[in-house]
Design a protein around this motif. Structure first.
Motif, PDB file in Angstrom:
ATOM      1  N   LEU A  95      42.610  -9.696  21.582  1.00 41.22           N
ATOM      2  CA  LEU A  95      42.527 -11.134  20.665  1.00 41.22           C
ATOM      3  C   LEU A  95      42.309 -12.559  19.981  1.00 41.22           C
ATOM      4  CD1 LEU A  95      46.595  -9.777  19.493  1.00 41.22           C
ATOM      5  CD2 LEU A  95      43.819  -8.364  18.435  1.00 41.22           C
ATOM      6  N   ALA A  96      42.160 -12.966  22.244  1.00 39.92           N
ATOM      7  CA  ALA A  96      42.016 -14.362  21.515  1.00 39.92           C
ATOM      8  C   ALA A  96      42.311 -14.447  23.130  1.00 39.92           C
ATOM      9  CB  ALA A  96      43.299 -15.496  21.021  1.00 39.92           C
ATOM     10  N   SER A 124      46.300  -8.848   9.209  1.00 43.61           N
ATOM     11  CA  SER A 124      45.058 -10.215   9.705  1.00 43.61           C
ATOM     12  C   SER A 124      46.270 -11.356  10.001  1.00 43.61           C
ATOM     13  CB  SER A 124      44.712 -10.173   8.594  1.00 43.61           C
ATOM     14  OG  SER A 124      45.079 -10.468   7.498  1.00 43.61           O
ATOM     15  N   GLU A 125      47.207 -11.709   9.409  1.00 43.48           N
ATOM     16  CA  GLU A 125      48.459 -12.489   9.179  1.00 43.48           C
ATOM     17  C   GLU A 125      49.208 -12.254  10.334  1.00 43.48           C
ATOM     18  OE1 GLU A 125      50.462 -13.305   5.593  1.00 43.48           O
ATOM     19  OE2 GLU A 125      49.097 -12.943   4.700  1.00 43.48           O
ATOM     20  N   ALA A 126      49.316 -11.020  11.110  1.00 41.48           N
ATOM     21  CA  ALA A 126      50.331 -11.037  12.312  1.00 41.48           C
ATOM     22  C   ALA A 126      49.117 -11.438  13.579  1.00 41.48           C
ATOM     23  CB  ALA A 126      50.821  -9.953  12.212  1.00 41.48           C
ATOM     24  N   LEU A 127      48.369 -11.443  13.511  1.00 38.25           N
ATOM     25  CA  LEU A 127      46.987 -11.347  14.529  1.00 38.25           C
ATOM     26  C   LEU A 127      46.668 -12.718  14.155  1.00 38.25           C
ATOM     27  CD1 LEU A 127      45.798  -7.465  15.204  1.00 38.25           C
ATOM     28  CD2 LEU A 127      47.299  -8.971  16.217  1.00 38.25           C
ATOM     29  N   GLU A 128      45.998 -13.491  13.120  1.00 40.17           N
ATOM     30  CA  GLU A 128      46.296 -14.756  12.997  1.00 40.17           C
ATOM     31  C   GLU A 128      47.614 -15.787  13.486  1.00 40.17           C
ATOM     32  OE1 GLU A 128      44.279 -16.389  12.768  1.00 40.17           O
ATOM     33  OE2 GLU A 128      42.670 -14.630  11.552  1.00 40.17           O
ATOM     34  N   ASP A 129      48.583 -15.440  13.508  1.00 39.26           N
ATOM     35  CA  ASP A 129      49.314 -15.800  14.459  1.00 39.26           C
ATOM     36  C   ASP A 129      49.321 -15.781  15.553  1.00 39.26           C
ATOM     37  OD1 ASP A 129      50.938 -16.802  11.998  1.00 39.26           O
ATOM     38  OD2 ASP A 129      52.359 -15.125  11.934  1.00 39.26           O
ATOM     39  N   VAL A 130      49.472 -14.853  16.327  1.00 40.71           N
ATOM     40  CA  VAL A 130      49.040 -14.772  17.932  1.00 40.71           C
ATOM     41  C   VAL A 130      47.980 -15.359  18.200  1.00 40.71           C
ATOM     42  CG1 VAL A 130      47.886 -12.463  19.389  1.00 40.71           C
ATOM     43  CG2 VAL A 130      49.869 -11.735  17.799  1.00 40.71           C
ATOM     44  N   VAL A 131      46.644 -15.592  17.960  1.00 43.15           N
ATOM     45  CA  VAL A 131      45.773 -16.259  18.551  1.00 43.15           C
ATOM     46  C   VAL A 131      45.956 -17.912  18.095  1.00 43.15           C
ATOM     47  CG1 VAL A 131      43.323 -16.661  17.240  1.00 43.15           C
ATOM     48  CG2 VAL A 131      43.634 -14.968  17.451  1.00 43.15           C
ATOM     49  N   ARG A 132      46.565 -18.123  16.788  1.00 46.73           N
ATOM     50  CA  ARG A 132      47.578 -19.371  17.380  1.00 46.73           C
ATOM     51  C   ARG A 132      48.499 -19.826  18.596  1.00 46.73           C
ATOM     52  NH1 ARG A 132      46.905 -18.856  12.032  1.00 46.73           N
ATOM     53  NH2 ARG A 132      49.055 -18.150  11.018  1.00 46.73           N
ATOM     54  N   GLU A 133      49.266 -18.436  19.082  1.00 47.90           N
ATOM     55  CA  GLU A 133      49.715 -19.001  20.323  1.00 47.90           C
ATOM     56  C   GLU A 133      49.314 -19.029  21.081  1.00 47.90           C
ATOM     57  OE1 GLU A 133      53.532 -18.170  22.859  1.00 47.90           O
ATOM     58  OE2 GLU A 133      52.724 -19.443  20.177  1.00 47.90           O
ATOM     59  N   THR A 134      48.389 -18.248  21.405  1.00 46.47           N
ATOM     60  CA  THR A 134      47.588 -18.299  22.508  1.00 46.47           C
ATOM     61  C   THR A 134      46.951 -19.693  22.630  1.00 46.47           C
ATOM     62  OG1 THR A 134      46.587 -16.093  22.245  1.00 46.47           O
ATOM     63  CG2 THR A 134      45.348 -16.773  23.391  1.00 46.47           C
ATOM     64  N   GLY A 135      46.318 -20.721  21.680  1.00 46.87           N
ATOM     65  CA  GLY A 135      45.908 -21.473  21.544  1.00 46.87           C
ATOM     66  C   GLY A 135      47.160 -22.841  21.836  1.00 46.87           C
ATOM     67  N   ALA A 149      46.158 -10.237  23.831  1.00 48.86           N
ATOM     68  CA  ALA A 149      45.214  -8.139  23.040  1.00 48.86           C
ATOM     69  C   ALA A 149      46.380  -7.652  22.384  1.00 48.86           C
ATOM     70  CB  ALA A 149      45.328  -7.699  24.680  1.00 48.86           C
ATOM     71  N   VAL A 150      45.607  -6.590  21.741  1.00 55.20           N
ATOM     72  CA  VAL A 150      46.565  -5.891  21.474  1.00 55.20           C
ATOM     73  C   VAL A 150      46.432  -4.398  21.595  1.00 55.20           C
ATOM     74  CG1 VAL A 150      45.608  -5.789  19.132  1.00 55.20           C
ATOM     75  CG2 VAL A 150      47.861  -5.028  19.263  1.00 55.20           C
ATOM     76  N   ASP A 151      47.722  -3.601  21.666  1.00 57.97           N
ATOM     77  CA  ASP A 151      47.088  -2.030  21.832  1.00 57.97           C
ATOM     78  C   ASP A 151      47.926  -1.495  20.636  1.00 57.97           C
ATOM     79  OD1 ASP A 151      47.664   0.904  22.212  1.00 57.97           O
ATOM     80  OD2 ASP A 151      49.938   0.604  23.446  1.00 57.97           O
ATOM     81  N   GLU A 186      33.757 -17.154  33.672  1.00 57.29           N
ATOM     82  CA  GLU A 186      32.787 -18.035  32.237  1.00 57.29           C
ATOM     83  C   GLU A 186      32.701 -17.817  31.208  1.00 57.29           C
ATOM     84  OE1 GLU A 186      30.514 -16.957  35.161  1.00 57.29           O
ATOM     85  OE2 GLU A 186      32.202 -17.828  35.443  1.00 57.29           O
ATOM     86  N   ARG A 187      32.566 -16.122  31.533  1.00 56.75           N
ATOM     87  CA  ARG A 187      31.533 -15.345  30.186  1.00 56.75           C
ATOM     88  C   ARG A 187      32.641 -14.663  29.276  1.00 56.75           C
ATOM     89  NH1 ARG A 187      28.981 -14.437  34.190  1.00 56.75           N
ATOM     90  NH2 ARG A 187      29.716 -11.625  34.948  1.00 56.75           N
ATOM     91  N   LEU A 188      33.986 -14.588  29.465  1.00 57.63           N
ATOM     92  CA  LEU A 188      34.951 -14.174  28.661  1.00 57.63           C
ATOM     93  C   LEU A 188      34.922 -15.445  27.044  1.00 57.63           C
ATOM     94  CD1 LEU A 188      38.289 -13.882  31.105  1.00 57.63           C
ATOM     95  CD2 LEU A 188      36.683 -12.701  29.651  1.00 57.63           C
ATOM     96  N   PRO A 189      34.604 -14.212  26.416  1.00 58.04           N
ATOM     97  CA  PRO A 189      34.529 -15.412  25.165  1.00 58.04           C
ATOM     98  C   PRO A 189      36.054 -16.151  24.420  1.00 58.04           C
ATOM     99  CG  PRO A 189      35.084 -12.731  24.620  1.00 58.04           C
ATOM    100  CD  PRO A 189      34.609 -13.437  25.986  1.00 58.04           C
ATOM    101  N   ARG A 190      35.516 -17.400  24.226  1.00 62.30           N
ATOM    102  CA  ARG A 190      36.431 -18.462  24.069  1.00 62.30           C
ATOM    103  C   ARG A 190      37.064 -18.214  22.257  1.00 62.30           C
ATOM    104  NH1 ARG A 190      34.945 -18.636  28.339  1.00 62.30           N
ATOM    105  NH2 ARG A 190      35.433 -20.762  30.120  1.00 62.30           N
ATOM    106  N   GLY A 191      38.573 -18.200  22.276  1.00 61.46           N
ATOM    107  CA  GLY A 191      39.228 -18.048  20.750  1.00 61.46           C
ATOM    108  C   GLY A 191      38.989 -16.861  20.222  1.00 61.46           C
ATOM    109  N   ARG A 192      38.876 -16.835  19.042  1.00 62.73           N
ATOM    110  CA  ARG A 192      39.732 -14.842  18.165  1.00 62.73           C
ATOM    111  C   ARG A 192      38.418 -14.489  18.650  1.00 62.73           C
ATOM    112  NH1 ARG A 192      39.876 -14.617  11.861  1.00 62.73           N
ATOM    113  NH2 ARG A 192      37.464 -14.891  11.887  1.00 62.73           N
ATOM    114  N   GLN A 193      39.110 -13.288  18.599  1.00 60.93           N
ATOM    115  CA  GLN A 193      37.761 -12.347  19.089  1.00 60.93           C
ATOM    116  C   GLN A 193      37.382 -11.142  17.876  1.00 60.93           C
ATOM    117  OE1 GLN A 193      37.108 -11.305  23.010  1.00 60.93           O
ATOM    118  NE2 GLN A 193      37.858 -13.400  22.678  1.00 60.93           N
ATOM    119  N   TRP A 194      37.317 -11.434  16.803  1.00 62.93           N
ATOM    120  CA  TRP A 194      37.144 -10.748  15.560  1.00 62.93           C
ATOM    121  C   TRP A 194      36.709 -11.999  14.798  1.00 62.93           C
ATOM    122  CZ3 TRP A 194      42.395 -11.799  15.405  1.00 62.93           C
ATOM    123  CH2 TRP A 194      42.797 -12.163  14.908  1.00 62.93           C
TER     124      TRP A 194
END
Length: 194
Positions: A95-96, A124-135, A149-151, A186-194
């Motif tokens: 996810l992030a 979308s709202e719940a997973l955006e909260d997860v992205v913010r928590e990662t930051g 990440a999510v299962d 260094e190749r892991l994508p930064r930020g939100r994954q969608w």
């Protein structure tokens, strides 16, 4: 990005130096593994950081499914299976991911928190909260990195963070980091994954 973890629960009187010795002997085997973002060799030790168990529980972030599958089907994973039996391998879709302010420092501890995505919420709202928590975690004092990440089978989110000190301000299970292989970090994508 794909997250993966398995947990080997060990007896309460298990000599955790056996695991430390194992990691010192074989940890380098993934230092250049194709498709691997990073693997952290993690342990929880009974009575340390509030743990009630002895456990070996490596955590991975993969850049490619091919790298992950090669590891599981034809790689060093068979050695673990031969020595400890075949564990349940949990996998989550990324996810992030964020590098922390202490990204150049060695990780001392990891924190992992798993939580269910509540029923009845807008995904979308719940997973955006997860992205913010990662930051938020990545911005913490001493944070090396943070990921989520999510299962979707069980609608469970995993939050994972690495820290350069042993008193992180992050809720969850605390693990000691024995080694980190990071050939593709260094190749892991930064930020939100969608």
């Amino acid at each position: 990005m794909h997250a993966m973890q398995y947990e080997l629960n060990l007896p309460a009187d298990y000599d955790m130096d056996i695991i430390r010795d194992r990691v010192s002997r074989v940890g380098h085997l993934l230092d250049d593994w194709d498709g691997l973002g990073f693997k952290t060799y993690l342990v929880r030790e009974r009575g340390v950081h509030g743990s009630s168990v002895n456990q070996y529980a490596p955590f991975y972030l993969w850049n490619t499914v091919e790298g992950m599958n090669t590891f599981l089907w034809t790689g060093p994973f068979q050695g673990l299976v031969d020595d400890f039996g075949r564990p349940v391998v949990r996998r989550w879709t990324g996810l992030a991911y964020e590098e922390g302010a202490a990204a150049g420092s060695p990780a001392v501890v990891a924190v992992r928190r798993r939580e269910r995505v509540p029923d009845g919420v807008e995904l979308s709202e719940a997973l955006e909260d997860v992205v913010r928590e990662t930051g938020r975690l990545a911005a913490g004092d001493g944070a090396v990195l943070a990921a989520a990440a999510v299962d979707t089978c069980g609608w469970e989110v995993v939050h994972f963070s690495l820290w350069d000190h042993d008193k992180p301000k992050a809720p969850g299970d605390v693990f000691q980091v024995l080694h980190m292989s990071a050939p593709g970090r260094e190749r892991l994508p930064r930020g939100r994954q969608w």
